[in-house]
Design an enzyme around this catalytic site. Structure first.
Site, PDB file in Angstrom:
ATOM      1  CG  HIS A 473      -0.136  -0.089   2.478  1.00 18.70           C
ATOM      2  ND1 HIS A 473       0.628   1.254   3.295  1.00 18.70           N
ATOM      3  CD2 HIS A 473       0.139  -1.199   3.367  1.00 18.70           C
ATOM      4  CE1 HIS A 473       1.224   0.728   4.044  1.00 18.70           C
ATOM      5  NE2 HIS A 473       1.075  -0.634   4.444  1.00 18.70           N
ATOM      6  N   GLY A 474       0.195   2.351  -0.140  1.00 18.42           N
ATOM      7  CA  GLY A 474       0.801   3.629  -0.177  1.00 18.42           C
ATOM      8  C   GLY A 474       1.059   4.119   1.133  1.00 18.42           C
ATOM      9  CG  ASN A 479       3.337   3.765   6.361  1.00 18.89           C
ATOM     10  OD1 ASN A 479       2.760   3.807   5.519  1.00 18.89           O
ATOM     11  ND2 ASN A 479       3.606   2.576   7.121  1.00 18.89           N
ATOM     12  CD  GLU A 546       2.076  -5.864   8.031  1.00 23.88           C
ATOM     13  OE1 GLU A 546       2.150  -7.086   7.856  1.00 23.88           O
ATOM     14  OE2 GLU A 546       2.802  -4.888   7.688  1.00 23.88           O
TER      15      GLU A 546
END
Length: 972
Positions: A473-474, A479, A546
RNA sequence: GCGCGUUUAGCUCAGUGGCAGAGCGCUCCGUUCACAUCGGAGAGGUGGCAGGUUCGAUCCCUGCAACGCGCACCA
């Protein structure tokens, strides 16, 4: 009856003429051999008919990465001369144009462009970069084709080919597959020529050796001393070697010696190897198999005795691995520092400061090449085919590629002009080594080798059933902040969305059918963006979520690490968390489940970093440690896998990864003559039913390959090999090699020197014809060509002269059509026509013998110094009707009058009333007609003979002289 | 180291076993009706050097020299 000729402008305007004339030619369609008419016989001068029915030249495709230079103009001119000459002789003539994607060359050009824009291909996405270069070359290609037209190239544009056209690529793939099946192509670990700047391997031909003076260091290795210019590679040493016959060292052979090294004590075994020259240095060499091709070979010969390659220099030319304080230093810096250290610890015996040797450099950038061990694809040059399958029926020859190439020339099937080139050719082939065809660049034809994910077995040119992609994913804010995100539903941030869009755009090229995504927000959003761009179906899969981070969820990574230690473990460590083993289990279950259901579709998995990692581990059969060693997956990073129709023959797997490398451009160029002609034009059944020959049958082997001697090895020799290998026939009968163009000071022209002559620029000023003539006259085959603007100007003057001759002739033209006149009885006429015939025979002979420079000079002289200076001057009185008054040339007989009477209205203004009546007047008239016809015949023939050299001005004049006719297809 | 090429007019280059050629440049003359982006006339070369073959060599052979290029190489 043809219309009256137009009168000519007082000056020849090449600018207005050239474009008009080229359009006229294109409109005629005669550059396409299929359209050529039966050749008309319009001349009284006999020329021998050509025996061969067809004539073909494949144009060396210019690189589609820039404008044509003067060297191209030379080639184009010479080829056009041959093509026009043969077409006029009635042969079915094909000149096939094209352009080369020029892999490495274009990559270098494009790298420079990127550099100027502050960009760099090493961080660019493959597809994105490819697309940009594609657009760049397409643009260049079109410009270049326009330039070829300006140069007057009479090639068949309907057959134009680009080296990346799908049918060409298919041919190249088939050749590679055949080579593989025949055991002539293999992948192997070798020490190859690596350019640290361009970050790719180069073939032996792309290495330029330059002489350099470097210090030669004498280093103590325990009881021995050896000499080296590369002390920095010492860390990669795995042995010492001496010559077996060298008595000085016999007692050390096979023994292990202990030596003091920069990083502590070392132990090396001493081996005996013939490659060591006892006379050089001390007669002892260190063996560095990773960074010296010769040492690599020594290791291969002593595999059981000594350790293999130990890499201490990386792809950017910096020290790496077990090199202590020198890690990260560039080779040159490291050399000095290592030497200094050696001196310090007393193992540097002496330095020879003025040792000259040849250093391998990159032929493009001049940087010193770094020998590095890398697995690459090689073509065997000297080995006989050894088919992998027992079926050897398909073999075109049982000879090695080298031997085929030697034999074709030795037996005289292929002739070189000039002949001396043969020696160079043989010499090169004699010493040839295997050809590295792998290049680590993006621009080119990607090697169709697929490696089985399960066992690594390669599959060549297979059928790909589907492509599967793993996408992370972006970016999210977590993040960005460095927080651990497991199952928290954090959305993408702006950057993340734009990353997803970029990825989606890339994936769109692959016709995605299905997207399978983790349902967590960051994946869902990414997947939705991909869905919107690609139009693929989207489903969600819970097993792709995840890893559960347990107690560390949402923590900054560094804090979590501080508190819990290593976060990346196969077994669960953090309270409430999953280990990678757990993730791997469920993710792999999901993957195989969907693979069973959707193996025929192009599928994108949108999931998380941890999940991608575990999938990569399973797919690539990694050990656990390898998974953690591999760098973590970046946001929106894509991994591509191919599902092949046929399973791996070794392990039964069907998932493969394609070799990222591309072919050396010369590998595809080597196939150009047959690849361009094997393409089917129209339906095969049509060709069959009408009993038409295909282009390949009609034109292969081609007649002439005209190119520069500088690519004799790169291209010509390899075309001979590949042509013979694939078709069993030579690709061409004659190789004409032109020289390189030099400037007035005999310097090779290059952009960096700024001494280039732009052929289109000077053509604009002086006319294309003048440029062509200047490039031909005095240009003996194989010799370098010196060109100056003065010379071009000289031939511009010739065009003007020709134009003025035309003005004179046309002004005397009567209302006759261009027919074969009856033989004149006039002695002067007969003598001049006889001389013309001789000149024509001479020019024909010269062109047939590829002596274009002599042909051009002959016609030039004939037109100017015979026709204009002598013949026209002598005919002037006769054309004025004055000859009888002086009792000159013509005998009092009317028999010589040409059939097509030229009486009424001939050159009206000059017919004096008094001379047009009575028998005396008749004779004057017929003599004038005979004179004119002789003159016109000579002129028309001259135009024909000059046409291959100066096509535009001759055609233009021919149009004026004989409206409605086309010189381009006049019978020679 | 092995091999190849070149050496001809002031410059750049052709060519030929038998009076040595071109383009550009240079000198002089000439704008009358194809052409001043021209025409006419002319100057200018012991053909790298030394031998040899030949009736005769710039050309063929041998050697040398200078320049250029290719290939191969040893740390």
């Amino acid at each position: 009856m043809n219309p009256m000729p137009e009168s000519l402008e007082s000056r020849y305007d090449h600018k207005a003429t050239e474009e008009k004339i080229y359009r006229l030619w294109e409109k005629s369609g005669y550059f396409n051999p299929d359209n050529l008419p039966f050749v008309r016989h319009t001349s009284s001068v006999k020329s021998h008919d050509a025996k061969a029915k067809s004539f073909c030249i494949i144009m060396p495709p210019p690189n589609a990465n820039g404008a044509l230079h003067i060297g191209h103009a030379v080639g184009v001119t010479l080829q056009d001369i041959m093509v026009r000459f043969n077409r006029m002789r009635g042969k079915k003539t094909l000149w096939l144009p094209g352009a080369d994607h020029a892999g490495f060359e274009t990559q270098v050009v494009f790298d420079k462009k990127l550099d100027k824009e502050g960009r760099n291909r090493f961080v660019m996405d493959r597809e994105e970069l490819w697309k940009e270069i594609w657009d760049f070359t397409q643009k260049n290609k079109e410009i270049m084709y326009g330039q070829l037209k300006k140069l007057g190239a009479s090639c068949d544009w309907s057959r134009e080919k680009f080296t990346l056209d799908p049918d060409i690529v298919k041919t190249v793939y088939d050749t590679f597959e055949k080579l593989y099946e025949d055991g002539l192509v293999y992948r192997d670990l070798r020490v190859i020529n690596w350019c640290p700047k361009h970050r790719t391997a180069l073939s032996d031909l792309e290495v330029k050796y330059v002489e350099r003076e470097d210090p030669l260091y004498y280093i103590k290795y325990g009881p021995l001393t050896l000499a080296t210019v590369r002390p920095e590679t010492k860390f990669g040493d795995t042995a010492l070697a001496v010559n077996p016959k060298d008595k000085r060292y016999t007692r050390y052979v096979g023994k292990e010696i202990e030596a003091k090294g920069v990083l502590g004590t070392l132990k090396f075994k001493v081996v005996a190897d013939e490659a060591v020259d006892p006379k050089f240095g001390t007669g002892v060499v260190k063996v560095t198999p990773a960074h010296d091709p010769a040492d690599f070979e020594i290791w291969q010969r002593h595999k059981n005795e000594i350790p293999g390659p130990k890499i201490v220099i990386d792809e950017s030319g910096r020290l790496t691995g077990d090199v202590g304080e020198f890690k990260g230093l560039k080779v040159a810096e490291a050399r000095e520092k290592v030497a200094a250290k050696m001196k310090e610890i007393g193992i540097l015996e002496k330095i020879d400061e003025h040792y000259t040797h040849q250093v391998a450099t990159c032929y493009k950038c001049g940087n010193i090449l770094e020998p590095l061990p890398k697995p690459q694809w090689f073509i065997r040059m000297t080995a006989k085919p050894q088919p992998k399958t027992s079926n050897i029926q398909h073999l075109t020859s049982n000879k090695s590629l080298r031997d085929m190439a030697v034999e074709a020339v030795r037996k005289g099937k292929i002739k070189f002009i000039p002949k001396r080139i043969e020696k160079v050719y043989f010499h090169w082939l004699k010493n040839i080594r295997d050809w590295n065809i792998s290049r680590q660049i993006v621009w080119g034809i990607r090697i169709p080798a697929y490696f089985c994910l399960g066992c690594g077995e390669p599959k060549i040119n297979p059928e790909v059933k589907a492509r599967w992609f793993l996408v992370r994913h972006g970016e999210t804010d977590w993040n960005k902040e460095g927080r651990l995100i497991g199952n928290s539903d954090i959305p993408l941030n702006d950057m993340g969305r734009s990353q997803a869009r970029a990825t989606a755009k890339k994936l769109k090229l692959h016709n995605i059918d299905l997207i399978i995504s983790s349902p967590l927000a960051r994946c869902r959003e990414t997947a939705e963006i991909i869905r919107d761009v690609t139009g693929a179906e989207l489903i969600f899969e819970d097993r792709l979520i995840e890893r559960n981070h347990g107690k560390t969820e949402g923590m900054l990574r560094k804090d979590a690490e501080k508190e819990f230690g290593n976060l990346y473990t196969y077994e669960p460590r953090i309270p409430g968390s999953e280990g990678y083993r757990d993730v791997e289990l469920r993710a792999w279950e999901a993957f195989t489940h969907h693979k069973n259901d959707h193996h025929h579709k192009n599928v994108v998995f949108v999931t998380h970093g941890g999940v991608v990692r575990t999938l990569l581990k399973k797919l690539r059969n990694w050990e656990v440690e390898r998974m953690f060693q591999n760098p973590s997956v970046k946001n929106s990073e894509v991994f591509e896998f191919d599902v092949l129709k046929k399973q791996c023959t070794k392990c039964g797997g069907d998932l493969f990864e394609q070799d990222p490398d591309v072919f050396d451009t010369w590998f595809s160029s080597a196939q150009w003559p047959f690849a361009t002609l094997m393409i089917s034009r129209g339906s095969k059944s049509k060709i069959k039913s009408q009993k038409l020959k295909s282009d390949f049958e009609e034109f292969y082997p081609t007649d002439v390959m005209e190119t520069g001697y500088d690519i004799l090895f790169f291209w010509v020799a390899r075309m001979v090999m590949m042509g013979l290998y694939r078709t069993g026939k030579i690709p061409f009968k004659t190789v004409y090699l032109n020289g390189l163009v030099r400037d007035k000071d005999r310097e090779k022209m290059s952009k960096s020197k700024g001494n280039v002559i732009d052929p289109l620029g000077v053509a604009e000023i002086y006319g294309t014809d003048a440029v062509r003539m200047a490039l031909v006259v005095g240009n003996a085959p194989g010799n370098d060509i010196v060109i100056s603007e003065d010379k071009i100007r000289g031939y511009r003057n010739f065009a003007t002269k020709l134009w003025n001759i035309a003005r004179f002739v046309v002004s005397h033209k009567s209302a006759t059509s261009y027919q074969q006149p009856a033989a004149s009885k006039n002695k002067e006429d007969r003598e001049n026509l006889a001389e013309l015939k001789k000149i024509k025979a001479k020019i024909t002979r010269h062109v047939e013998r590829f002596e274009f420079h002599l042909a051009a000079e002959t016609i030039y002289h004939y037109i100017w110094h015979t026709f204009a200076d002598k013949i026209i001057e002598r005919y002037k009185p006769r054309l004025r009707g004055e000859s009888f008054a002086f009792g000159a040339a013509m005998r009092p007989s009317g028999h010589g009058a040409p059939r097509s009477g030229a009486s009424e209205g001939a050159s009206p203004a000059r017919l004096l009333a008094g001379q047009s009546s009575g028998s005396q007047g008749q004779k004057i008239l017929t003599d004038r007609a005979a004179a004119y016809h002789t003159l016109e015949t000579i002129f028309a023939e001259s135009l024909k003979m000059l046409h291959p050299f100066m096509p535009f001005v001759t055609e233009e004049i021919f149009q004026k002289l004989f409206p409605g006719e086309l010189l381009v297809t006049e019978k020679w």
